[in-house]
Every structure is written in C-alpha cells, then in structure tokens.
Design a protein around this motif. Sequence first.
Motif, short mmCIF file in Angstrom:
data_model
loop_
_atom_site.label_atom_id
_atom_site.label_comp_id
_atom_site.label_asym_id
_atom_site.label_seq_id
_atom_site.Cartn_x
_atom_site.Cartn_y
_atom_site.Cartn_z
N GLN A 1 0.82 -1.20 0.00
CA GLN A 1 0.00 0.00 0.00
C GLN A 1 0.86 1.26 0.00
OE1 GLN A 1 -0.39 -2.61 2.01
NE2 GLN A 1 -2.54 -3.01 2.42
N SER A 2 0.33 2.28 -0.66
CA SER A 2 0.88 3.62 -0.53
C SER A 2 -0.05 4.35 0.44
CB SER A 2 0.90 4.33 -1.89
OG SER A 2 -0.43 4.55 -2.33
N ALA A 3 0.34 5.52 0.86
CA ALA A 3 -0.50 6.27 1.80
C ALA A 3 -1.90 6.48 1.24
CB ALA A 3 0.15 7.62 2.12
N GLN A 4 -2.01 6.68 -0.07
CA GLN A 4 -3.31 6.93 -0.69
C GLN A 4 -4.23 5.71 -0.67
OE1 GLN A 4 -0.31 7.80 -2.11
NE2 GLN A 4 -0.54 9.90 -1.37
N ASP A 5 -3.66 4.54 -0.46
CA ASP A 5 -4.49 3.32 -0.40
C ASP A 5 -5.23 3.19 0.93
OD1 ASP A 5 -3.90 2.26 -2.96
OD2 ASP A 5 -1.96 1.55 -2.21
N PHE A 6 -4.80 3.93 1.94
CA PHE A 6 -5.46 3.89 3.23
C PHE A 6 -6.51 4.99 3.30
CE2 PHE A 6 -1.13 2.31 4.29
CZ PHE A 6 -1.48 1.03 4.69
N PRO A 7 -7.63 4.73 3.99
CA PRO A 7 -8.60 5.80 4.20
C PRO A 7 -7.91 6.98 4.90
CG PRO A 7 -9.49 3.71 4.96
CD PRO A 7 -8.04 3.48 4.64
N GLU A 8 -8.34 8.16 4.63
CA GLU A 8 -7.70 9.35 5.17
C GLU A 8 -7.53 9.29 6.68
OE1 GLU A 8 -8.06 14.16 4.88
OE2 GLU A 8 -8.90 12.93 3.29
N GLU A 9 -8.53 8.75 7.38
CA GLU A 9 -8.45 8.71 8.84
C GLU A 9 -7.39 7.74 9.36
OE1 GLU A 9 -11.79 5.83 7.72
OE2 GLU A 9 -11.14 7.80 7.06
N LEU A 10 -6.86 6.85 8.50
CA LEU A 10 -5.83 5.90 8.93
C LEU A 10 -4.43 6.26 8.44
CD1 LEU A 10 -7.62 2.47 8.36
CD2 LEU A 10 -7.41 3.79 10.47
N ARG A 11 -4.31 7.20 7.56
CA ARG A 11 -3.01 7.48 6.92
C ARG A 11 -1.90 7.82 7.91
NH1 ARG A 11 -5.33 10.67 1.63
NH2 ARG A 11 -6.30 8.78 0.77
N ALA A 12 -2.21 8.49 8.97
CA ALA A 12 -1.17 8.85 9.95
C ALA A 12 -0.82 7.68 10.87
CB ALA A 12 -1.63 10.04 10.78
N ARG A 13 -1.68 6.65 10.90
CA ARG A 13 -1.47 5.53 11.83
C ARG A 13 -1.09 4.22 11.15
NH1 ARG A 13 -6.92 5.20 14.90
NH2 ARG A 13 -7.56 5.20 12.74
N ALA A 14 -1.23 4.15 9.82
CA ALA A 14 -0.98 2.89 9.11
C ALA A 14 0.23 3.04 8.19
CB ALA A 14 -2.20 2.49 8.30
N ILE A 15 0.89 1.92 7.95
CA ILE A 15 2.04 1.89 7.06
C ILE A 15 2.08 0.53 6.39
CG2 ILE A 15 3.68 1.00 8.79
CD1 ILE A 15 5.74 3.04 7.68
#
Length: 180
Positions: free
Chosen positions: A133-147
């Motif tokens: 995944q790239s950051a854009q693949d995560f929902p906006e609310e998870l982007r800061a917490r997921a990698i």
Amino acid sequence: MAEFDSPPRLRAEEIQAEANGGAPEGLVVFAEHQNAGRGQHGNRWESAARQGLWFSILLRPKIDLTESARLTTWAAGTVAATITNELSLDAIVKPPNDIYVAGRKVAGVLVEMRAQEGAPHLAIVGIGINVHQSAQDFPEELRARAISLAMAVGREVDRRKFAVALLRNLERTYGAAVAL
C-alpha cells in the motif's frame, strides 16, 4: 500453501466448516482481497486487493482454552520477528496483537479458538499484513497511523517470498508456543 489466486474471501465460519470436515492442522488459506476484514473488538481491517497478505491458519493446539492468548503472543511475535529478519525493520508488538513499524501499524493478528467435544480444540489464526500500500491506499483517517512494508523500506517487497519466510517461521516456532 494456497495460491495467491485463491477465492476472494474465506470467512472464519468457512474455515470452521473445513475443520469440521477433517481439514488437517496447518491448512492455510490466503485471500487477495477482503471485504469484511476485522481485527480485535470487531474493528475493521482495510485490505486493498493484491496489496497485502491476508490469510488464516487452521490449528488444533493441545492447550486449554484459557491459554489461547499464548497463540496471539506467538503469532504476533513471529510476524514481528519475520519483518525484522527479512526486511531489517524494527518491528514491535503492541500487545496484544498489533505489529508496528516506525510508530505505525503494519500488521495485526486475530486468534479465534473454539472448544471441540472429544477432539483437540481448534484455533483459526488470522493474519493481515500491509505489504504494498501507498499512503493513498489507506482511508484518510488511517493514513497517519498505518504503514505498509514497502512504505517502510522504500521499495517493493516480494509478497510470495515474505509469505514463505513467515509461514516457515510460524511452523518452526509453533511447537514452543503450545508446549505445556
């Protein structure tokens, strides 16, 4: 090991049915996409198609139901150790079942254990790992917490090679996890 072209989803109930039909311990089922992925406390798990590793393992551990947390500790620890060994990333387990890299969640483990009358208990160990995944693949609310692993290492990660290494490590360490 199942091929990566496996059916899009196989729910825990379906694996339970396979177990009841005599499926052997160690059955591994991969999914390329989940539309009902879940984590601890029923939390939703994001799983973009062909971007990660999402699989379940059928186990028949000879441990008491009250000791089922040992399976979570074993699986999460083995996922973290494999990430560290294969990709030279500092992966840590945030108890009880989340794996973090660089302060962000990269993987999770969910163990469901069920009693079986007159037979060893069965456990379904679900593992989800963000790989490409790239950051854009995560929902906006998870982007800061997921990698994802690829985001953390700055390059593509071979999913098959990583899956094989992880399954080998899980198999190698399983006996010690359930030893009484």
